[in-house]
Scaffold this motif. Structure first.
Motif, PDB file in Angstrom:
ATOM      1  N   PRO A 177       0.829  -1.206   0.000  1.00 45.73           N
ATOM      2  CA  PRO A 177       0.000   0.000   0.000  1.00 45.73           C
ATOM      3  C   PRO A 177       0.865   1.259   0.000  1.00 45.73           C
ATOM      4  CG  PRO A 177      -0.827  -1.597   1.584  1.00 45.73           C
ATOM      5  CD  PRO A 177       0.505  -2.107   1.123  1.00 45.73           C
ATOM      6  N   PRO A 178       0.363   2.350  -0.557  1.00 47.40           N
ATOM      7  CA  PRO A 178       1.143   3.582  -0.614  1.00 47.40           C
ATOM      8  C   PRO A 178       1.352   4.191   0.769  1.00 47.40           C
ATOM      9  CG  PRO A 178      -1.107   3.998  -1.289  1.00 47.40           C
ATOM     10  CD  PRO A 178      -0.971   2.512  -1.149  1.00 47.40           C
ATOM     11  N   SER A 179       2.334   5.052   0.879  1.00 49.74           N
ATOM     12  CA  SER A 179       2.567   5.768   2.122  1.00 49.74           C
ATOM     13  C   SER A 179       1.406   6.716   2.385  1.00 49.74           C
ATOM     14  CB  SER A 179       3.866   6.569   2.034  1.00 49.74           C
ATOM     15  OG  SER A 179       3.727   7.624   1.082  1.00 49.74           O
ATOM     16  N   THR A 180       1.334   7.225   3.605  1.00 46.77           N
ATOM     17  CA  THR A 180       0.264   8.164   3.948  1.00 46.77           C
ATOM     18  C   THR A 180       0.315   9.393   3.055  1.00 46.77           C
ATOM     19  OG1 THR A 180       0.190   7.426   6.249  1.00 46.77           O
ATOM     20  CG2 THR A 180      -0.667   9.626   5.780  1.00 46.77           C
ATOM     21  N   ALA A 181       1.503   9.907   2.824  1.00 43.62           N
ATOM     22  CA  ALA A 181       1.647  11.099   1.982  1.00 43.62           C
ATOM     23  C   ALA A 181       1.194  10.822   0.555  1.00 43.62           C
ATOM     24  CB  ALA A 181       3.092  11.583   1.999  1.00 43.62           C
ATOM     25  N   ASP A 182       1.598   9.677   0.006  1.00 38.04           N
ATOM     26  CA  ASP A 182       1.199   9.329  -1.355  1.00 38.04           C
ATOM     27  C   ASP A 182      -0.307   9.091  -1.434  1.00 38.04           C
ATOM     28  OD1 ASP A 182       3.713   9.558  -2.440  1.00 38.04           O
ATOM     29  OD2 ASP A 182       4.171   7.414  -2.320  1.00 38.04           O
ATOM     30  N   ALA A 183      -0.854   8.474  -0.415  1.00 35.73           N
ATOM     31  CA  ALA A 183      -2.300   8.215  -0.396  1.00 35.73           C
ATOM     32  C   ALA A 183      -3.075   9.523  -0.390  1.00 35.73           C
ATOM     33  CB  ALA A 183      -2.667   7.371   0.818  1.00 35.73           C
ATOM     34  N   GLU A 184      -2.652  10.462   0.434  1.00 37.41           N
ATOM     35  CA  GLU A 184      -3.345  11.750   0.503  1.00 37.41           C
ATOM     36  C   GLU A 184      -3.250  12.486  -0.829  1.00 37.41           C
ATOM     37  OE1 GLU A 184      -1.616  13.766   3.794  1.00 37.41           O
ATOM     38  OE2 GLU A 184      -2.752  12.624   5.308  1.00 37.41           O
ATOM     39  N   HIS A 185      -2.104  12.398  -1.478  1.00 37.60           N
ATOM     40  CA  HIS A 185      -1.936  13.041  -2.779  1.00 37.60           C
ATOM     41  C   HIS A 185      -2.847  12.415  -3.824  1.00 37.60           C
ATOM     42  CE1 HIS A 185      -0.060  14.735  -6.359  1.00 37.60           C
ATOM     43  NE2 HIS A 185       0.093  13.512  -6.825  1.00 37.60           N
ATOM     44  N   LEU A 186      -2.912  11.091  -3.851  1.00 37.11           N
ATOM     45  CA  LEU A 186      -3.753  10.399  -4.817  1.00 37.11           C
ATOM     46  C   LEU A 186      -5.231  10.726  -4.606  1.00 37.11           C
ATOM     47  CD1 LEU A 186      -1.994   6.925  -4.796  1.00 37.11           C
ATOM     48  CD2 LEU A 186      -2.261   8.395  -6.822  1.00 37.11           C
ATOM     49  N   VAL A 187      -5.661  10.704  -3.361  1.00 36.67           N
ATOM     50  CA  VAL A 187      -7.064  11.001  -3.056  1.00 36.67           C
ATOM     51  C   VAL A 187      -7.403  12.428  -3.468  1.00 36.67           C
ATOM     52  CG1 VAL A 187      -8.702  11.380  -1.172  1.00 36.67           C
ATOM     53  CG2 VAL A 187      -7.324   9.293  -1.224  1.00 36.67           C
ATOM     54  N   ALA A 188      -6.545  13.366  -3.095  1.00 36.37           N
ATOM     55  CA  ALA A 188      -6.803  14.765  -3.427  1.00 36.37           C
ATOM     56  C   ALA A 188      -6.818  14.983  -4.943  1.00 36.37           C
ATOM     57  CB  ALA A 188      -5.749  15.656  -2.773  1.00 36.37           C
ATOM     58  N   SER A 189      -5.878  14.363  -5.653  1.00 37.03           N
ATOM     59  CA  SER A 189      -5.794  14.530  -7.103  1.00 37.03           C
ATOM     60  C   SER A 189      -7.000  13.916  -7.802  1.00 37.03           C
ATOM     61  CB  SER A 189      -4.509  13.899  -7.634  1.00 37.03           C
ATOM     62  OG  SER A 189      -3.369  14.529  -7.093  1.00 37.03           O
ATOM     63  N   ALA A 190      -7.394  12.730  -7.359  1.00 38.80           N
ATOM     64  CA  ALA A 190      -8.557  12.079  -7.954  1.00 38.80           C
ATOM     65  C   ALA A 190      -9.832  12.883  -7.689  1.00 38.80           C
ATOM     66  CB  ALA A 190      -8.702  10.665  -7.405  1.00 38.80           C
ATOM     67  N   VAL A 192     -10.115  16.086  -7.308  1.00 43.75           N
ATOM     68  CA  VAL A 192     -10.125  17.252  -8.196  1.00 43.75           C
ATOM     69  C   VAL A 192     -10.617  16.861  -9.579  1.00 43.75           C
ATOM     70  CG1 VAL A 192      -8.665  18.913  -9.410  1.00 43.75           C
ATOM     71  CG2 VAL A 192      -8.349  18.542  -6.963  1.00 43.75           C
ATOM     72  N   ARG A 193     -10.098  15.758 -10.101  1.00 45.35           N
ATOM     73  CA  ARG A 193     -10.502  15.299 -11.436  1.00 45.35           C
ATOM     74  C   ARG A 193     -12.000  14.960 -11.473  1.00 45.35           C
ATOM     75  NH1 ARG A 193      -6.254  13.210 -14.564  1.00 45.35           N
ATOM     76  NH2 ARG A 193      -4.332  14.327 -14.068  1.00 45.35           N
ATOM     77  N   LEU A 194     -12.509  14.410 -10.389  1.00 43.97           N
ATOM     78  CA  LEU A 194     -13.914  14.009 -10.337  1.00 43.97           C
ATOM     79  C   LEU A 194     -14.840  15.143  -9.906  1.00 43.97           C
ATOM     80  CD1 LEU A 194     -13.420  10.523  -8.634  1.00 43.97           C
ATOM     81  CD2 LEU A 194     -14.108  10.928 -11.008  1.00 43.97           C
ATOM     82  N   GLU A 195     -14.243  16.269  -9.526  1.00 48.67           N
ATOM     83  CA  GLU A 195     -14.990  17.451  -9.081  1.00 48.67           C
ATOM     84  C   GLU A 195     -15.844  17.149  -7.857  1.00 48.67           C
ATOM     85  OE1 GLU A 195     -17.089  18.791 -12.592  1.00 48.67           O
ATOM     86  OE2 GLU A 195     -15.332  19.880 -13.311  1.00 48.67           O
ATOM     87  N   ILE A 196     -15.220  16.458  -6.896  1.00 51.28           N
ATOM     88  CA  ILE A 196     -15.840  16.162  -5.615  1.00 51.28           C
ATOM     89  C   ILE A 196     -14.835  16.495  -4.520  1.00 51.28           C
ATOM     90  CG2 ILE A 196     -17.355  14.342  -6.505  1.00 51.28           C
ATOM     91  CD1 ILE A 196     -15.298  12.295  -5.528  1.00 51.28           C
ATOM     92  N   THR A 197     -15.248  16.341  -3.272  1.00 51.71           N
ATOM     93  CA  THR A 197     -14.321  16.578  -2.170  1.00 51.71           C
ATOM     94  C   THR A 197     -13.523  15.312  -1.875  1.00 51.71           C
ATOM     95  OG1 THR A 197     -15.890  15.881  -0.459  1.00 51.71           O
ATOM     96  CG2 THR A 197     -15.946  18.214  -1.130  1.00 51.71           C
ATOM     97  N   PRO A 198     -12.334  15.456  -1.296  1.00 51.43           N
ATOM     98  CA  PRO A 198     -11.593  14.269  -0.862  1.00 51.43           C
ATOM     99  C   PRO A 198     -12.388  13.403   0.101  1.00 51.43           C
ATOM    100  CG  PRO A 198     -10.136  16.167  -0.901  1.00 51.43           C
ATOM    101  CD  PRO A 198     -11.529  16.686  -1.134  1.00 51.43           C
TER     102      PRO A 198
END
Length: 219
Positions: A177-190, A192-198
């Protein structure tokens, strides 16, 4: 994590929990601890439904009855000794796993246990042992009930974080599994693309992982 990783994650989301057919693309019940507790109880081994069916219909009936923001557990706790009134309002007699009581009775008992600890509003809820035990100690409730309540209020537990990271790892075909930092980045980036909140993205992924775990355990 690169743009390619985010694209792979979005493709995995489209394949596993498409927004047009998955009912959990919501933030949960931020600032509404009553709704969160009802959700945690009535979503166990039940169809989540639409705003007019299933779990959300139960919450709607309680909201109509209360005619107030659903952020004061004393309203549910008041039914702990005589739950028939709550059963009538919710119009749902589903029983908890183990068939100990109705879910409505269990909700009222849990609400009273939390209020006795000084937890009456969403601002009072925290992931500590006493509050967790207040939920887990109700017959028919368990760790999953607590995790669901916490998630509905936006409280991230170690277990909920682990489930989300597992999904991210599967989406990207990672060995771990990704690190906490990588996970937060992926969630936030996704998000944004989906136009929803993390929070909405996290909630949907967490619900999906829980459902997958139940399917796996039933095999």
């Amino acid at each position: 994590m690169s743009t390619a990783h985010v694209r792979a994650l979005l493709d995995h989301v489209d394949a596993k929990l498409p927004r047009e057919s998955w009912p959990h693309w919501t933030e949960g019940w931020p600032h509404e601890i009553e709704a969160g507790l009802l959700d945690a109880a009535f979503s166990a081994r039940a169809t989540y439904g639409t705003p007019t069916t299933g779990v959300r219909a139960v919450i709607t009936r309680w909201r109509d009855h209360r005619a107030a923001p659903l952020d004061d557990l004393t309203a549910l706790a008041a039914h702990a000794d005589e739950p028939e009134g709550l059963l009538a309002v919710l119009n749902n007699r589903q029983r908890v796993p183990g068939n100990y009581t109705t879910k409505a009775e269990a909700v009222a008992s849990a609400a009273r246990s939390l209020t006795e600890l000084g937890c009456t509003t969403s601002a009072d809820l925290r992931d500590d042992e006493a509050q967790r035990n207040a939920i887990v100690g109700v017959p028919g409730f368990g760790a999953a009930t607590w995790e669901c309540l916490a998630m509905q209020l936006g409280i991230r537990t170690a277990e909920s974080h682990r489930l989300v990271c597992e999904f991210l790892g599967e989406a990207l075909d990672l060995e771990a599994p990704p690190s906490t930092a990588d996970a937060e980045h992926l969630v936030a980036s996704a998000a944004v693309r989906l136009e929803i909140t993390p929070a909405t993205f996290t909630h949907a992924v967490w619900r999906h992982q829980r459902a997958q775990r139940r399917v796996a355990s039933a095999r």
